[in-house]
Design an enzyme around this catalytic site. Structure first.
Site, PDB file in Angstrom:
ATOM      1  N   GLU A 192      74.282  34.639  68.208  1.00  0.00           N
ATOM      2  CA  GLU A 192      74.767  34.204  66.893  1.00  0.00           C
ATOM      3  C   GLU A 192      73.831  34.742  65.811  1.00  0.00           C
ATOM      4  OE1 GLU A 192      77.687  32.790  65.949  1.00  0.00           O
ATOM      5  OE2 GLU A 192      76.731  33.506  64.125  1.00  0.00           O
ATOM      6  N   ALA A 216      72.939  32.639  59.285  1.00  0.00           N
ATOM      7  CA  ALA A 216      71.714  32.098  58.693  1.00  0.00           C
ATOM      8  C   ALA A 216      72.054  30.723  58.141  1.00  0.00           C
ATOM      9  CB  ALA A 216      71.208  33.002  57.578  1.00  0.00           C
ATOM     10  N   CYS A 226      63.698  29.807  64.032  1.00  0.00           N
ATOM     11  CA  CYS A 226      63.915  30.979  64.883  1.00  0.00           C
ATOM     12  C   CYS A 226      62.962  32.147  64.724  1.00  0.00           C
ATOM     13  CB  CYS A 226      65.345  31.455  64.723  1.00  0.00           C
ATOM     14  SG  CYS A 226      66.487  30.227  65.352  1.00  0.00           S
ATOM     15  N   ARG A 229      57.917  30.523  45.623  1.00  0.00           N
ATOM     16  CA  ARG A 229      59.174  31.271  45.805  1.00  0.00           C
ATOM     17  C   ARG A 229      59.441  32.231  44.658  1.00  0.00           C
ATOM     18  NH1 ARG A 229      61.342  30.932  50.904  1.00  0.00           N
ATOM     19  NH2 ARG A 229      60.569  29.024  51.804  1.00  0.00           N
TER      20      ARG A 229
HETATM   21  P1  NAD Z   1      69.623  22.544  67.568  1.00  0.00           P
HETATM   22  O1  NAD Z   1      68.354  21.949  68.021  1.00  0.00           O
HETATM   23  O2  NAD Z   1      70.110  22.295  66.192  1.00  0.00           O
HETATM   24  O3  NAD Z   1      70.803  22.127  68.564  1.00  0.00           O
HETATM   25  C1  NAD Z   1      70.718  22.215  69.947  1.00  0.00           C
HETATM   26  C2  NAD Z   1      71.429  21.026  70.558  1.00  0.00           C
HETATM   27  O4  NAD Z   1      71.473  21.186  71.985  1.00  0.00           O
HETATM   28  C3  NAD Z   1      70.735  19.690  70.314  1.00  0.00           C
HETATM   29  O5  NAD Z   1      71.627  18.805  69.672  1.00  0.00           O
HETATM   30  C4  NAD Z   1      70.347  19.189  71.710  1.00  0.00           C
HETATM   31  O6  NAD Z   1      70.456  17.769  71.843  1.00  0.00           O
HETATM   32  C5  NAD Z   1      71.359  19.894  72.581  1.00  0.00           C
HETATM   33  N1  NAD Z   1      70.951  20.050  73.981  1.00  0.00           N
HETATM   34  C6  NAD Z   1      69.779  20.528  74.464  1.00  0.00           C
HETATM   35  N2  NAD Z   1      69.811  20.578  75.805  1.00  0.00           N
HETATM   36  C7  NAD Z   1      71.029  20.120  76.189  1.00  0.00           C
HETATM   37  C8  NAD Z   1      71.657  19.948  77.445  1.00  0.00           C
HETATM   38  N3  NAD Z   1      71.047  20.291  78.569  1.00  0.00           N
HETATM   39  N4  NAD Z   1      72.913  19.430  77.476  1.00  0.00           N
HETATM   40  C9  NAD Z   1      73.554  19.100  76.326  1.00  0.00           C
HETATM   41  N5  NAD Z   1      73.006  19.253  75.102  1.00  0.00           N
HETATM   42  C10 NAD Z   1      71.763  19.769  75.033  1.00  0.00           C
HETATM   43  O7  NAD Z   1      69.466  24.122  67.809  1.00  0.00           O
HETATM   44  P2  NAD Z   1      70.193  25.292  66.983  1.00  0.00           P
HETATM   45  O8  NAD Z   1      69.473  25.536  65.723  1.00  0.00           O
HETATM   46  O9  NAD Z   1      71.646  25.027  66.978  1.00  0.00           O
HETATM   47  O10 NAD Z   1      69.891  26.547  67.921  1.00  0.00           O
HETATM   48  C11 NAD Z   1      70.523  26.693  69.166  1.00  0.00           C
HETATM   49  C12 NAD Z   1      70.254  28.101  69.677  1.00  0.00           C
HETATM   50  O11 NAD Z   1      70.843  29.058  68.772  1.00  0.00           O
HETATM   51  C13 NAD Z   1      68.785  28.477  69.772  1.00  0.00           C
HETATM   52  O12 NAD Z   1      68.611  29.330  70.867  1.00  0.00           O
HETATM   53  C14 NAD Z   1      68.537  29.253  68.480  1.00  0.00           C
HETATM   54  O13 NAD Z   1      67.493  30.191  68.611  1.00  0.00           O
HETATM   55  C15 NAD Z   1      69.854  29.972  68.296  1.00  0.00           C
HETATM   56  N6  NAD Z   1      70.196  30.298  66.908  1.00  0.00           N
HETATM   57  C16 NAD Z   1      69.962  29.399  65.903  1.00  0.00           C
HETATM   58  C17 NAD Z   1      70.351  29.708  64.599  1.00  0.00           C
HETATM   59  C18 NAD Z   1      70.099  28.763  63.463  1.00  0.00           C
HETATM   60  O14 NAD Z   1      70.311  29.156  62.332  1.00  0.00           O
HETATM   61  N7  NAD Z   1      69.671  27.540  63.696  1.00  0.00           N
HETATM   62  C19 NAD Z   1      71.010  30.910  64.332  1.00  0.00           C
HETATM   63  C20 NAD Z   1      71.255  31.787  65.392  1.00  0.00           C
HETATM   64  C21 NAD Z   1      70.846  31.468  66.668  1.00  0.00           C
HETATM   65  C1  UGA Z   2      67.620  33.857  60.417  1.00  0.00           C
HETATM   66  C2  UGA Z   2      68.440  35.149  60.372  1.00  0.00           C
HETATM   67  O1  UGA Z   2      68.602  35.533  59.002  1.00  0.00           O
HETATM   68  C3  UGA Z   2      69.795  34.967  61.023  1.00  0.00           C
HETATM   69  O2  UGA Z   2      70.505  36.198  61.051  1.00  0.00           O
HETATM   70  C4  UGA Z   2      69.598  34.453  62.450  1.00  0.00           C
HETATM   71  O3  UGA Z   2      70.837  34.228  63.068  1.00  0.00           O
HETATM   72  C5  UGA Z   2      68.788  33.179  62.412  1.00  0.00           C
HETATM   73  O4  UGA Z   2      67.515  33.419  61.758  1.00  0.00           O
HETATM   74  C6  UGA Z   2      68.430  32.652  63.772  1.00  0.00           C
HETATM   75  O5  UGA Z   2      68.416  33.359  64.742  1.00  0.00           O
HETATM   76  O6  UGA Z   2      68.145  31.459  63.753  1.00  0.00           O
HETATM   77  P1  UGA Z   2      67.593  31.581  59.046  1.00  0.00           P
HETATM   78  O7  UGA Z   2      66.270  31.408  59.675  1.00  0.00           O
HETATM   79  O8  UGA Z   2      68.578  30.477  59.152  1.00  0.00           O
HETATM   80  O9  UGA Z   2      68.322  32.880  59.655  1.00  0.00           O
HETATM   81  O10 UGA Z   2      67.444  31.895  57.495  1.00  0.00           O
HETATM   82  P2  UGA Z   2      66.949  33.197  56.691  1.00  0.00           P
HETATM   83  O11 UGA Z   2      67.805  33.377  55.521  1.00  0.00           O
HETATM   84  O12 UGA Z   2      66.782  34.355  57.581  1.00  0.00           O
HETATM   85  O13 UGA Z   2      65.518  32.730  56.187  1.00  0.00           O
HETATM   86  C7  UGA Z   2      64.428  32.554  57.072  1.00  0.00           C
HETATM   87  C8  UGA Z   2      63.162  32.343  56.253  1.00  0.00           C
HETATM   88  O14 UGA Z   2      62.780  33.549  55.595  1.00  0.00           O
HETATM   89  C9  UGA Z   2      63.326  31.293  55.140  1.00  0.00           C
HETATM   90  O15 UGA Z   2      62.163  30.511  55.069  1.00  0.00           O
HETATM   91  C10 UGA Z   2      63.498  32.125  53.900  1.00  0.00           C
HETATM   92  O16 UGA Z   2      63.104  31.472  52.733  1.00  0.00           O
HETATM   93  C11 UGA Z   2      62.576  33.304  54.213  1.00  0.00           C
HETATM   94  N1  UGA Z   2      62.915  34.544  53.473  1.00  0.00           N
HETATM   95  C12 UGA Z   2      64.134  35.115  53.621  1.00  0.00           C
HETATM   96  C13 UGA Z   2      61.956  35.116  52.663  1.00  0.00           C
HETATM   97  O17 UGA Z   2      60.837  34.602  52.545  1.00  0.00           O
HETATM   98  N2  UGA Z   2      62.266  36.267  52.003  1.00  0.00           N
HETATM   99  C14 UGA Z   2      63.470  36.876  52.108  1.00  0.00           C
HETATM  100  O18 UGA Z   2      63.682  37.939  51.472  1.00  0.00           O
HETATM  101  C15 UGA Z   2      64.437  36.281  52.952  1.00  0.00           C
END
Ligand code: NAD
Ligand code: UGA
Length: 452
Positions: free
Chosen positions: A161, A164, A276, A436
């Site tokens: 995924e 952001a 992340c 910022r």
């Molecule tokens: P999160 O902590 O918000 O959500 C994860 C959920 O999974 C939690 O609610 C937790 O209770 C549940 N969980 C954990 N183990 C479980 C199990 N065994 N059975 C059922 N439920 C379970 O995490 P997130 O931010 O959604 O991230 C999930 C994954 O996606 C991570 O690998 C992260 O790196 C990736 N990712 C996150 C983002 C983002 O913006 N947060 C963007 C892209 C990818």
């Molecule tokens: C980031 C990536 O942008 C997503 O593509 C990815 O899916 C995600 O991580 C993930 O794997 O979790 P996110 O962390 O949600 O998304 O948000 P960003 O917009 O990337 O910002 C991350 C951090 O960088 C924030 O603290 C933001 O303020 C900072 N940032 C961003 C800067 O300091 N400068 C910039 O120019 C951009």
């Protein structure tokens, strides 16, 4: 094969929004999002203005699809049994103990999902890795599935995924690309086709990229590393600007106008936060070390080190300005979320800057329009490393949450999240540290101003 029933394990920042959008775009598919946390499921089923994830536009979509073809449930067993396709969207934090502690991704949640899937499946399933995972994790998942359940066939796909936080819905509606990795076998190709068919409902075909599974897994880590690298690059240059009289915003604009570089992700900041970037780069560093690529590991590690340095340096600038003693100074921290438009504070620079100020005896108040009071207090309890006396801390500082405040009560204002509402504050007579560069473009600086 046409998919009619999907289960998503993990109802967090990824599982909730991604499944809401798939449900919205594909009304004929029944989607059940399950989670091991009953509170989270309760909140997803609760009032629409109190969903556990805040994202602009999310509640409107949930309102339309919840109870229609999107369901949130604690019944992991039935949801797995009924699904043809299972997305795994659980958290994969950095390991805190054992081999690779502090660097490698902890895959215990993913492994536990694999065990549940093996235990409850009585027909063939397509398993989709949505979580961000180290390259070759699919191999591990397959091992568990085959060992625990040899009666059914599991086909594994990687579909990382890229959303952001703060722009998740917009990103999901208009993705730059959808990446799907799978095995080049007839069954693998069939599974890829089934997932491609879901996305083609709203994503142009040219943006759907199919690759081998290892390229897909690694592309996700690499994308985050490249994005974070740009931030550390611009932030390292902002330190040089402070010494030389160059202005980082002017530098950022000048660099970004080169079409080969581009203007995005060149915003200087106190440092990147979020759940992340740091964990994924550390994971990449660990992988490089594992494969004996020490110079490559060192290169990527530097991105994290510059970020840590930037956060510390920003806090030190404030402390140094008052000769290391903030005891008579009322400070308000403006912003606890790691970026604007989210209620997520994971790895937020605010957590670390606030601790440094507290250690220099500042009288602190903390405000954020979306991060709730309890979450701020919990972050302090969990992440403040040098200040151990939690009871004293919570009586010493004032956590305002989103409570209104009177700016007149403060001497120093520290902006750490780029919330638009901070541009409207009248900072007259205050000392403002802007982590910022949010106020750079606001005229009438009748306050003492420190930008990045
Ligand atoms: P999160 O902590 O918000 O959500 C994860 C959920 O999974 C939690 O609610 C937790 O209770 C549940 N969980 C954990 N183990 C479980 C199990 N065994 N059975 C059922 N439920 C379970 O995490 P997130 O931010 O959604 O991230 C999930 C994954 O996606 C991570 O690998 C992260 O790196 C990736 N990712 C996150 C983002 C983002 O913006 N947060 C963007 C892209 C990818
Ligand atoms: C980031 C990536 O942008 C997503 O593509 C990815 O899916 C995600 O991580 C993930 O794997 O979790 P996110 O962390 O949600 O998304 O948000 P960003 O917009 O990337 O910002 C991350 C951090 O960088 C924030 O603290 C933001 O303020 C900072 N940032 C961003 C800067 O300091 N400068 C910039 O120019 C951009």
């Amino acid at each position: 094969m046409r998919i009619k029933n999907i289960c998503c394990i993990g109802a967090g920042y990824v599982g909730g929004p991604t499944m809401s959008v798939i449900a919205f775009k594909c009304p004929e598919i029944k989607i059940t999002v399950v989670d091991s946390s009953p509170e989270k499921i309760k909140a997803w089923n609760g009032p629409i203005d109190k969903l556990p994830v805040y994202e602009p536009g999310l509640s409107e979509i949930v309102k339309k699809v919840r109870g229609r073809n999107l369901f949130f449930s604690n019944n992991i067993k039935d949801s797995i049994q009924q699904a043809q396709m299972i997305f795994v969207a659980v958290n994969t934090p950095t390991r805190t103990s054992g081999k690779g502690a502090g660097m490698a991704a902890d895959l215990k949640n993913v492994e536990s999902c694999a065990l549940d899937i093996a235990k409850y499946s009585n027909n063939n399933k397509i398993i989709v890795e949505k979580s961000t995972l180290p390259v070759r994790t699919a191999e591990k998942i397959k091992e568990i599935l085959i060992k625990e359940n040899s009666h059914v066939h599991f086909e594994i796909l990687s579909n990382p995924e890229f959303l952001a936080e703060g722009t998740a819905i917009q990103d999901l509606f208009k993705s730059d690309r959808i990446l799907i990795g799978g095995d080049p076998t007839p069954k693998g190709r069939k599974a890829i086709k089934a997932l491609v068919e879901i996305y083609t409902r709203w994503v142009p075909k040219g943006k759907i990229l199919t690759t081998n599974i290892w390229s897909s897994e690694l592309s996700k880590l690499a994308s985050n590393a490249m994005l974070a690298q740009r931030i550390s690059s611009i932030n390292s240059l902002s330190s040089l600007c402070q010494k030389t009289g160059a202005k980082i915003n002017e530098l950022s604009k000048a660099i970004g106008l080169d079409h080969r570089i581009g203007p995005h992700f060149l915003e200087p900041s106190v440092g990147f936060g979020g759940s992340c970037f740091k964990k994924d780069i550390l994971n990449l560093v660990y992988l490089c070390q594992y494969y004996g690529l020490y110079e490559v590991a060192e290169y990527w590690n530097q991105v994290v080190l510059i970020n840590d340095h930037k956060i510390k340096d920003f806090a030190s600038r404030i402390v140094n300005k008052f000769s290391n003693d903030l005891s008579k100074i009322e400070i308000i921290i403006l912003g606890w979320a790691f970026k604007a438009n989210t209620n997520d504070s994971r790895e937020s620079p605010s957590i670390y800057v606030a601790e440094q100020l507290y250690l220099a005896n500042a009288s602190l108040s903390i405000y954020d329009p979306l991060v709730e009071k309890d979450k701020v207090i919990n972050d302090i309890k969990t992440y403040w490393k040098k200040s151990k006396n939690f009871k004293k801390i919570v009586t010493d500082i004032s956590v305002l949450g989103n409570q209104k405040f009177d700016i007149k009560s403060y001497d120093v204002c520290v902006i750490l999240t780029e919330w638009d509402e901070f541009k409207e504050i009248d900072f007259k007579g205050k000392v403002v540290f802007d982590g910022r560069n949010l106020l750079l473009k606001v005229p009438n600086k009748n306050y003492e101003y420190y930008s990045l």
